[in-house]
Scaffold this motif. Structure first.
Motif, PDB file in Angstrom:
ATOM      1  N   GLN A   1     -41.382  31.482  70.049  1.00 54.27           N
ATOM      2  CA  GLN A   1     -40.220  31.153  70.884  1.00 54.27           C
ATOM      3  C   GLN A   1     -38.923  31.490  70.145  1.00 54.27           C
ATOM      4  N   THR A   2     -38.908  31.317  68.838  1.00 54.53           N
ATOM      5  CA  THR A   2     -37.732  31.666  68.042  1.00 54.53           C
ATOM      6  C   THR A   2     -37.455  33.162  68.118  1.00 54.53           C
ATOM      7  N   ILE A   3     -38.492  33.961  67.994  1.00 52.19           N
ATOM      8  CA  ILE A   3     -38.324  35.418  68.074  1.00 52.19           C
ATOM      9  C   ILE A   3     -37.810  35.815  69.459  1.00 52.19           C
ATOM     10  N   HIS A   4     -38.386  35.222  70.502  1.00 51.54           N
ATOM     11  CA  HIS A   4     -37.912  35.514  71.862  1.00 51.54           C
ATOM     12  C   HIS A   4     -36.449  35.100  72.023  1.00 51.54           C
TER      13      HIS A   4
ATOM     14  N   LYS B   1     -28.797  30.509  65.570  1.00 50.08           N
ATOM     15  CA  LYS B   1     -28.869  29.923  66.915  1.00 50.08           C
ATOM     16  C   LYS B   1     -30.274  30.088  67.495  1.00 50.08           C
ATOM     17  N   GLY B   2     -30.881  31.256  67.259  1.00 50.14           N
ATOM     18  CA  GLY B   2     -32.238  31.490  67.744  1.00 50.14           C
ATOM     19  C   GLY B   2     -33.253  30.558  67.106  1.00 50.14           C
ATOM     20  N   ILE B   3     -33.098  30.302  65.805  1.00 49.90           N
ATOM     21  CA  ILE B   3     -33.995  29.368  65.116  1.00 49.90           C
ATOM     22  C   ILE B   3     -33.853  27.972  65.713  1.00 49.90           C
ATOM     23  N   HIS B   4     -32.604  27.566  65.954  1.00 52.13           N
ATOM     24  CA  HIS B   4     -32.361  26.245  66.550  1.00 52.13           C
ATOM     25  C   HIS B   4     -33.015  26.143  67.923  1.00 52.13           C
TER      26      HIS B   4
ATOM     27  N   ILE C   1     -37.480  24.174  71.499  1.00 49.60           N
ATOM     28  CA  ILE C   1     -38.563  24.437  72.449  1.00 49.60           C
ATOM     29  C   ILE C   1     -39.906  24.072  71.811  1.00 49.60           C
ATOM     30  N   GLY C   2     -40.050  24.384  70.527  1.00 47.02           N
ATOM     31  CA  GLY C   2     -41.312  24.165  69.832  1.00 47.02           C
ATOM     32  C   GLY C   2     -41.743  22.712  69.802  1.00 47.02           C
ATOM     33  N   ILE C   3     -40.795  21.776  69.621  1.00 44.86           N
ATOM     34  CA  ILE C   3     -41.180  20.361  69.558  1.00 44.86           C
ATOM     35  C   ILE C   3     -41.076  19.669  70.912  1.00 44.86           C
ATOM     36  N   GLY C   4     -40.573  20.386  71.933  1.00 49.64           N
ATOM     37  CA  GLY C   4     -40.510  19.814  73.274  1.00 49.64           C
ATOM     38  C   GLY C   4     -39.182  19.206  73.654  1.00 49.64           C
TER      39      GLY C   4
ATOM     40  N   LEU D   1     -41.903  13.250  70.877  1.00 48.92           N
ATOM     41  CA  LEU D   1     -40.955  14.209  70.311  1.00 48.92           C
ATOM     42  C   LEU D   1     -40.392  13.710  68.985  1.00 48.92           C
ATOM     43  N   LEU D   2     -40.071  12.424  68.924  1.00 50.35           N
ATOM     44  CA  LEU D   2     -39.536  11.858  67.677  1.00 50.35           C
ATOM     45  C   LEU D   2     -40.555  11.967  66.550  1.00 50.35           C
ATOM     46  N   ASP D   3     -41.821  11.686  66.854  1.00 49.72           N
ATOM     47  CA  ASP D   3     -42.879  11.811  65.840  1.00 49.72           C
ATOM     48  C   ASP D   3     -43.025  13.259  65.393  1.00 49.72           C
ATOM     49  N   GLU D   4     -42.968  14.201  66.363  1.00 53.25           N
ATOM     50  CA  GLU D   4     -43.069  15.616  66.034  1.00 53.25           C
ATOM     51  C   GLU D   4     -41.887  16.067  65.170  1.00 53.25           C
ATOM     52  N   TYR D   5     -40.715  15.589  65.524  1.00 54.13           N
ATOM     53  CA  TYR D   5     -39.522  15.956  64.756  1.00 54.13           C
ATOM     54  C   TYR D   5     -39.656  15.481  63.311  1.00 54.13           C
ATOM     55  N   LYS D   6     -40.062  14.242  63.123  1.00 55.03           N
ATOM     56  CA  LYS D   6     -40.192  13.694  61.762  1.00 55.03           C
ATOM     57  C   LYS D   6     -41.206  14.502  60.955  1.00 55.03           C
TER      58      LYS D   6
END
Length: 521
Positions: free
Chosen positions: A226-229, A305-308, A313-316, A463-468
């Motif tokens: 998703q970052t590459i896209h 910006k693309g990485i962000h 998107i990656g963590i939802g 999402l919070l668990d994924e972020y951590k």
């Protein structure tokens, strides 16, 4: 020791006596293991050739070849002289390659853009296929790394585009900037062209090919893709700028180049002793996109910006944002209408609704008409008034700052509409209901919203668990990565900080939706 520990020690030894060239050496090693080439742009005298000479020592018994190009350079000076004896005795046109490019592990070509067409064409084959056509023979090359350098970019209209495209990483080499490093450089003895590299750290031929092949097995997550896209989309936006803006050179990245970029990211993660690509590895993309140094700031912004966006998107996080927005839109569309026609709210003294629980000093009333005019998720300013004809009673009235200039600021509050309630400072206070009031009859759409609020809460916690988890993984990787510089590390940490703030903001919005819908915190 693992791969990262070995590469780290190797880089430290290669950089010994080189000042502020650690990133250039690290990227050169990365290119070598990935099977790619690097272009160094910079003024004369900034150690571009010394970097190439050091890189030879990354390979056990490595050979190097270097040459300063000019308009008059011939293929014989690069690929070896033609064998007169074979031409005479065997009628074969072959080069004597010993000591020239076809025999070298590391090649340094200075002022490469001055090469003539015959050299360029042969170099394209060398870079593309790692082979050299010597007469009727096709010879595989031991080449690990080709470093080119110049103090200028390839001139337009001279057919250099294909050769320029073969250099995956393009790196600007600056003069020494730190005063202490500059002092060490000018006061040290003669320049140390070669470094002392432990033989156990340098690559044997077998080890080099093992690393090169094994790096291709590095995996990747959906978030990385998703970052590459996202970066590709941002490049398209950059190229479709308003025609009224100042003319700028568009960015063109071929499919072949994207494939090589992805391979470079895989190799970076592999050398860092990881089995999958990290978001930090995507920072390397900025070295692979520019055609002109004037584009560097824009490209850095695009990649960051693309990485962000890819991480969101990656963590939802993007999914949660869309869910919250849809619920807010639906609630605005019909819930407020239902509230305006709710006859179970008790009318006091013909004109008011009573707010329960807000004050211990007496009743608090609000005009029924002003309550009905309130909107959910939109605060309105009110002030407290104490009517002379009502004892122990306060009336909340809509505040107009253009007319009511003498109101004590301490008596001014912001309220919004809840379900049979008002929201004051984030807390829901219920309205007095008729004795025969029945619970609100939730229609199908209301029940759907209730279910979606519950799913939002679950999504937020996930999402919070994924972020951590992701932050912990990436923080360690960012701190220890061998190939991203301090500026890139700061940008990545900033992206995580912004994402945490955004997650907190959406949690607050979900709470506000709960308060508005259920009339509770």
């Amino acid at each position: 020791m693992n791969r990262k520990e070995r590469a780290d020690l190797l880089l430290k030894q290669l950089c010994n006596g080189l000042y502020e060239k650690e990133q250039a050496v690290a990227l050169s090693l990365l290119c070598a293991v990935a099977g790619e080439s690097i272009f160094l742009l910079g003024p004369p005298g900034v150690a571009k050739s010394m970097i190439a000479r050091r890189m030879k020592q990354a390979f056990r018994d490595g050979k190097n070849f270097e040459y300063l190009m000019s308009r008059f350079s011939t293929p014989d000076e690069i690929f070896g002289p033609v064998s007169i004896s074979r031409l005479k005795d065997e009628d074969k046109y072959e080069h004597i390659t010993d000591g020239y490019l076809p025999e070298a592990d590391v090649v340094f070509l200075d002022e490469i853009w001055k090469a003539g067409p015959s050299i360029q064409n042969t170099l394209l084959t060398v870079l593309n296929e790692k082979i050299f056509r010597n007469g009727q023979n096709t010879v595989p090359l031991p080449l690990k790394l080709l470093i080119s350098a110049s103090n200028e970019l390839p001139a337009e209209g001279e057919g250099l585009e294909a050769l320029w495209d073969r250099f995956l990483i393009r790196y600007f080499v600056n003069p020494i900037e730190d005063p202490s490093s500059f002092e060490y450089m000018i006061t040290s003895g003669s320049s140390q062209i070669e470094a002392e590299v432990d033989n156990s750290l340098s690559f044997s031929e077998e080890e080099y090919h093992e690393w090169h092949e094994q790096s291709k097995q590095t995996t990747y997550s959906a978030g990385i893709m998703q970052t590459i896209h996202a970066i590709k989309n941002l490049i398209n936006e950059y190229n479709q700028h308003d025609e009224r803006e100042e003319e700028r050179q568009p960015l063109y990245i071929s499919d072949r180049r994207w494939k090589k970029i992805f391979g470079l990211m895989r190799t970076a993660a592999f050398i860092n002793n990881e089995t999958s690509i990290h978001y930090a590895d995507c920072s390397l993309i900025m070295y692979c996109l520019w055609d002109n140094p004037d584009q560097l700031d824009d490209i850095e912004e695009i990649v960051n910006k693309g990485i962000h966006q890819g991480m969101r998107i990656g963590i939802g996080l993007e999914d949660l944002r869309q869910k919250v927005l849809r619920i807010q839109d639906d609630m605005r569309s019909f819930t407020s209408v239902k509230e305006m026609t709710d006859h179970s709210i008790k009318t006091v003294n013909s004109f008011f609704h009573q707010i329960n629980g807000y004050s211990t000093r007496g009743r608090v009333l609000i005009y029924a008409a002003e309550y009905e005019a309130l909107k959910m998720n939109e605060s309105t300013m009110f002030y407290f008034s104490k009517p002379k004809n009502m004892t122990n009673t306060y009336v909340m009235k809509r505040y107009d700052r253009t007319k009511l200039l003498n109101i004590d600021p301490r008596n001014i509050i912001q309220i919004s509409k809840g379900v049979r309630s008002v929201i004051i400072s984030g807390t829901s206070y219920p309205l007095e209901l008729e004795q025969d009031a029945k619970p609100l009859d939730l229609n199908h759409t209301d029940k759907d919203i209730e279910n979606r609020i519950g799913k939002c809460i679950d999504h937020y916690q996930f999402l919070l668990d994924e972020y951590k988890r992701l932050e912990a993984e990436e923080a360690d990787y960012i701190n220890g990565s061998l190939f991203i510089d301090n500026r890139q590390k700061r940008a990545l940490r900033k992206a995580f900080k912004e994402m945490r703030t955004e997650i907190t903001d959406y949690n607050n919005e979900i709470k506000e939706i709960q308060q508005t819908y259920y009339g509770q915190g």
